[in-house]
Write an enzyme that holds these catalytic residues in place. Sequence first.
Site, short mmCIF file in Angstrom:
data_model
loop_
_atom_site.label_atom_id
_atom_site.label_comp_id
_atom_site.label_asym_id
_atom_site.label_seq_id
_atom_site.Cartn_x
_atom_site.Cartn_y
_atom_site.Cartn_z
N LYS A 173 2.86 1.84 -3.24
CA LYS A 173 2.07 2.47 -4.29
C LYS A 173 1.94 3.97 -4.03
O LYS A 173 2.05 4.79 -4.94
CB LYS A 173 0.69 1.82 -4.36
CG LYS A 173 -0.16 2.28 -5.53
CD LYS A 173 -1.49 1.54 -5.57
CE LYS A 173 -1.31 0.09 -5.89
NZ LYS A 173 -0.81 -0.16 -7.26
N LYS A 174 1.71 4.33 -2.75
CA LYS A 174 1.58 5.75 -2.42
C LYS A 174 2.87 6.51 -2.69
O LYS A 174 2.86 7.62 -3.22
CB LYS A 174 1.19 5.89 -0.94
CG LYS A 174 -0.23 5.47 -0.60
CD LYS A 174 -0.52 5.72 0.87
CE LYS A 174 -1.95 5.38 1.23
NZ LYS A 174 -2.24 5.65 2.66
N LEU A 175 3.99 5.91 -2.30
CA LEU A 175 5.28 6.58 -2.48
C LEU A 175 5.61 6.77 -3.95
O LEU A 175 6.08 7.85 -4.37
CB LEU A 175 6.39 5.77 -1.79
CG LEU A 175 6.42 5.86 -0.26
CD1 LEU A 175 7.29 4.76 0.31
CD2 LEU A 175 6.92 7.23 0.18
N VAL A 218 0.84 -1.20 0.00
CA VAL A 218 0.00 0.00 0.00
C VAL A 218 0.87 1.25 0.00
O VAL A 218 0.68 2.17 -0.81
CB VAL A 218 -0.96 0.00 1.20
CG1 VAL A 218 -1.69 1.34 1.29
CG2 VAL A 218 -1.96 -1.13 1.09
N ALA A 249 3.49 9.43 -5.41
CA ALA A 249 3.83 10.78 -4.96
C ALA A 249 5.16 11.27 -5.52
O ALA A 249 5.30 12.45 -5.89
CB ALA A 249 3.88 10.80 -3.42
#
Length: 628
Positions: free
Chosen positions: A109-111, A106, A114
């Site tokens: 994917k966010k990193l 999770v 961003a």
Amino acid sequence: MVQAAAQTAPTEVLAGLVERVTYHNSENGFCVLRVKARGHKDLVTVVGHAASIAAGEWVQLSGTWFNDRSHGLQFRAGFLKASPPTTLEGIERYLGSGMIRGIGPVYAKKLVRAFGEQVFELIEAEPARLREVTGIGPKRASRIVAGWAEQKVIREIMLFLHAHDIRGIGFRTADLVAQKLGIEPTAMIRVRAGISFALAEATGEGHCGLPLAELTAETAALIEVPPPLIETALELELEAGEVVADTLEGERCVFLAGLYRAEQAIAERLQALAQGAPPWPAIDAARAIPWVEGRTGLSLAPSQREALALATRSKLLVITGGPGVGKTTLVNSVLRVLRAKGVEVALCAPTGRAAKRLSDSTGLEARTIHRLLETDPKTGGFKRGEERPLECQLLVVDETSMVDVPLMRALLRALPDEAALLLVGDVDQLPSVGPGQVLADIIGSGALPVVRLTEVFRQAAESQVIVNAHRINQGQMPELRQGEGSDFFFVDAADPEEGVRKLLTVVRERIPARFGLDPVRDVQVLCPMNRGGLGARSLNIELQAALNPPGELRVERFGWTFCPGDKVMQVANSYDREVYNGDLGVISGIDMEEGELTVRLKGREATRHAPSVPDRPTNIPAYDASMG
């Protein structure tokens, strides 16, 4: 027949990671490999030639598929060589591999979303910016930075290995690479990673943790270091909060921290629910029971009446029992009584097929748990939770045996504080794919109200399927006699080839002649494995050839041939298309120019590009309307 089929089959290209070298002849190069191929859920058996080959190597292949009667579907490679990855997807896969403390899929994917390709530089040069990502606070950011420092030595090679769509590459490949880079076998970073990997592997078997002795033995076998070194590494893991130790029935056990906390949260929430009062006014069961019997035209058994009375006054109740004991009748009676009192109910089940059965039996809308909780693709979580709970006074969960720990935790988070919960299921039915045995633990705890229905009703007792299910659960052999009107038949076969031949006869001829059923529309073949001559992959090819032989209009992908009339199964939830895991359909058309399949699902048609990945089979090749 196999040789001829292989010669006319179209040439395809595969790429993937060699998980195991089953056989290699150093003199002529002949090899049999198990390959984790890009786009394939299961390992692929590859037959080919290579001067040298080893587990952990990335290979590029071209060749043809063929169906071996003894070993099932295989890929015969006419061309085999090493091929480096070319995409940048390896960044996310590396970050999400579990090798860096504080980052899972999770947050990976966010990193990547961003910071893109600069994420590695940012972790090293500007670690404070990690907190720009939702959910990353000071503690997690410091863990990420520390974890990155530990892994810096093997970062570049891991990027190389992860640049293709490979799941499960993780520890074993990284360990081989680390050894080549000079990391000592006794290095603490390696031992700690081995402990985490052993626990992660255990979750694949449904476990949330392992007894300390078993974990030590598993880790020692995996990385070949002495137990005292593992004990030291485990203490470091415990201090870092990555794992948690607890004593169960006098035995010290170790758990992955996230699963341990999830189980604790489930237990605390269920205990609180059990002690609360239901959100509806008191109901007079003595009046409600004859009322519902009059409405349904069914007479409830004494055990069902007692259960109905308990359900009307409980905020939490578990209804369990084997097939044919009246669980459905009881649930319907409970819903009739409560809905007559204006209680707002929500119904759900773990899979699309289970939700459909629940909807059919109750006449009310039932949804998958994921759909009920509103999956959020952006975060990988759910839109429903403590801040936005479900809108119901009673939540009914059917087939609870299939609900794992993380999903039950998410469901309880979204349950309103004032709402009641009714869990229905049979612990002898399908277990959860993920870790934990939630229903079995709830029942086994003895701490929560449970209704056990044991009486097999007369109509159900006439079914030899149900009778034999209960006999097997009681440790008895099933009755193999086949009387007039029986719904249970036993067909003996001496070997896989005879088994395939007899199965085809049963599906194509005997069942349609005896019961008037359509072999494609009305018959489903189930088997316990994917590989082998009697595995799902091999049987799908045989059944398709017998029931719906491919014509000129067809699409061929990864050894499957898709053509009009094929029965297919949806194997992943697709919320935008409103098709869900377990939905069955039939291919109604193929557009060769556009490369599209049209599938009739649930009375309507869905069109999509021909599948780019192979999917879980039904009784002829499966099709996943959410992928590709």
